[in-house]
Design an enzyme around this catalytic site. Sequence first.
Site, PDB file in Angstrom:
ATOM      1  N   LYS A   9      15.814  53.934  34.938  1.00 14.48           N
ATOM      2  CA  LYS A   9      15.963  55.396  34.836  1.00 14.48           C
ATOM      3  C   LYS A   9      15.411  55.770  36.320  1.00 14.48           C
ATOM      4  CE  LYS A   9      15.395  56.476  30.036  1.00 14.48           C
ATOM      5  NZ  LYS A   9      14.867  57.533  29.125  1.00 14.48           N
ATOM      6  N   TYR A  49      24.250  60.431  26.462  1.00 15.61           N
ATOM      7  CA  TYR A  49      23.201  61.060  25.454  1.00 15.61           C
ATOM      8  C   TYR A  49      23.909  61.864  24.445  1.00 15.61           C
ATOM      9  CZ  TYR A  49      19.437  58.777  28.075  1.00 15.61           C
ATOM     10  OH  TYR A  49      18.507  58.017  28.493  1.00 15.61           O
ATOM     11  N   ASN A 112      10.287  57.952  31.375  1.00 16.81           N
ATOM     12  CA  ASN A 112       9.756  56.734  30.979  1.00 16.81           C
ATOM     13  C   ASN A 112      10.398  55.507  31.446  1.00 16.81           C
ATOM     14  OD1 ASN A 112      12.049  57.249  29.602  1.00 16.81           O
ATOM     15  ND2 ASN A 112      11.307  57.316  27.469  1.00 16.81           N
ATOM     16  N   HIS A 115      15.642  52.928  29.538  1.00 19.23           N
ATOM     17  CA  HIS A 115      16.665  53.064  28.322  1.00 19.23           C
ATOM     18  C   HIS A 115      16.932  51.509  27.756  1.00 19.23           C
ATOM     19  CE1 HIS A 115      19.748  54.461  25.582  1.00 19.23           C
ATOM     20  NE2 HIS A 115      20.473  53.143  25.793  1.00 19.23           N
ATOM     21  N   GLU A 126      27.327  51.367  24.272  1.00 17.11           N
ATOM     22  CA  GLU A 126      26.753  51.685  25.652  1.00 17.11           C
ATOM     23  C   GLU A 126      26.966  50.653  26.901  1.00 17.11           C
ATOM     24  OE1 GLU A 126      22.787  53.754  23.531  1.00 17.11           O
ATOM     25  OE2 GLU A 126      22.280  51.888  24.762  1.00 17.11           O
TER      26      GLU A 126
HETATM   27  O1  CDP Z   1      14.740  56.061  24.768  1.00 15.97           O
HETATM   28  P1  CDP Z   1      14.395  56.108  23.279  1.00 15.97           P
HETATM   29  O2  CDP Z   1      15.460  55.549  22.373  1.00 15.97           O
HETATM   30  O3  CDP Z   1      13.053  55.347  23.035  1.00 15.97           O
HETATM   31  O4  CDP Z   1      14.178  57.677  22.822  1.00 15.97           O
HETATM   32  P2  CDP Z   1      15.205  58.697  22.206  1.00 15.97           P
HETATM   33  O5  CDP Z   1      14.317  59.250  21.207  1.00 15.97           O
HETATM   34  O6  CDP Z   1      16.496  58.155  22.064  1.00 15.97           O
HETATM   35  O7  CDP Z   1      15.306  59.686  23.468  1.00 15.97           O
HETATM   36  C1  CDP Z   1      16.240  59.252  24.473  1.00 15.97           C
HETATM   37  C2  CDP Z   1      15.283  59.796  25.909  1.00 15.97           C
HETATM   38  O8  CDP Z   1      15.231  61.251  25.808  1.00 15.97           O
HETATM   39  C3  CDP Z   1      14.112  59.283  26.038  1.00 15.97           C
HETATM   40  O9  CDP Z   1      13.882  57.944  26.401  1.00 15.97           O
HETATM   41  C4  CDP Z   1      13.346  60.224  27.149  1.00 15.97           C
HETATM   42  O10 CDP Z   1      13.461  60.022  28.363  1.00 15.97           O
HETATM   43  C5  CDP Z   1      13.993  61.585  26.501  1.00 15.97           C
HETATM   44  N1  CDP Z   1      13.015  62.356  25.557  1.00 15.97           N
HETATM   45  C6  CDP Z   1      12.289  63.484  26.072  1.00 15.97           C
HETATM   46  O11 CDP Z   1      12.603  63.812  27.269  1.00 15.97           O
HETATM   47  N2  CDP Z   1      11.564  64.176  25.156  1.00 15.97           N
HETATM   48  C7  CDP Z   1      11.422  63.857  23.946  1.00 15.97           C
HETATM   49  N3  CDP Z   1      10.785  64.637  23.202  1.00 15.97           N
HETATM   50  C8  CDP Z   1      12.047  62.614  23.455  1.00 15.97           C
HETATM   51  C9  CDP Z   1      12.995  62.043  24.368  1.00 15.97           C
HETATM   52 MG    MG Z   2      17.443  56.037  21.860  1.00 12.39          MG
END
Ligand code: CDP
Ligand code: MG
Length: 132
Positions: A9, A49, A112, A115, A126
């Site tokens: 990222k 997304y 973070n 991805h 994806e």
């Molecule tokens: O990436 P991951 O699958 O672990 O998390 P997700 O729940 O699919 O969320 C996608 C991305 O959204 C995360 O990796 C974060 O960059 C962002 N995110 C965020 O900014 N704030 C949150 N409360 C949850 C996710």
């Molecule tokens: Mg995810």
Amino acid sequence: MSRTLLIVKPDATERNLIGHVVGRLERAGFKVAEMRMVRLSEGEARKFYAVHEGKPFLDDLVAFMTSGPVVPMVLEKENAVEDMRTLIGATDPSNAACGTVRQEIARDIQCNSVHGSDSDENAAVEIAFFFD
Ligand code: CDP
Ligand code: MG
């Protein structure tokens, strides 16, 4: 062998951590099968997304993911999806297990660093998004 998608990222490309992430993956037994650097448009980030449509964090996430270059890559390994999710750690780095990529380099729950696909089905979608 199975395949999964990882994206380095913008917070990590900006800090010159592409090689660090690739090294972590290779040392964990993943084979890099495809890799490119791209700057996502707002439309592309929203499409990628789409599963998060309606979530309160989506607009900020799209702004973040379009703020700089990202490096999507296809990784091969047995049990690739699950093993990569274990390697990258929890979404929020303050909850990520010791030794995971996010615990080590992520800034916060949004920035973070990586991805990782969360299922074989989503990995296929994806991978097709970024690679023919
Ligand atoms: O990436 P991951 O699958 O672990 O998390 P997700 O729940 O699919 O969320 C996608 C991305 O959204 C995360 O990796 C974060 O960059 C962002 N995110 C965020 O900014 N704030 C949150 N409360 C949850 C996710
Ligand atoms: Mg995810």
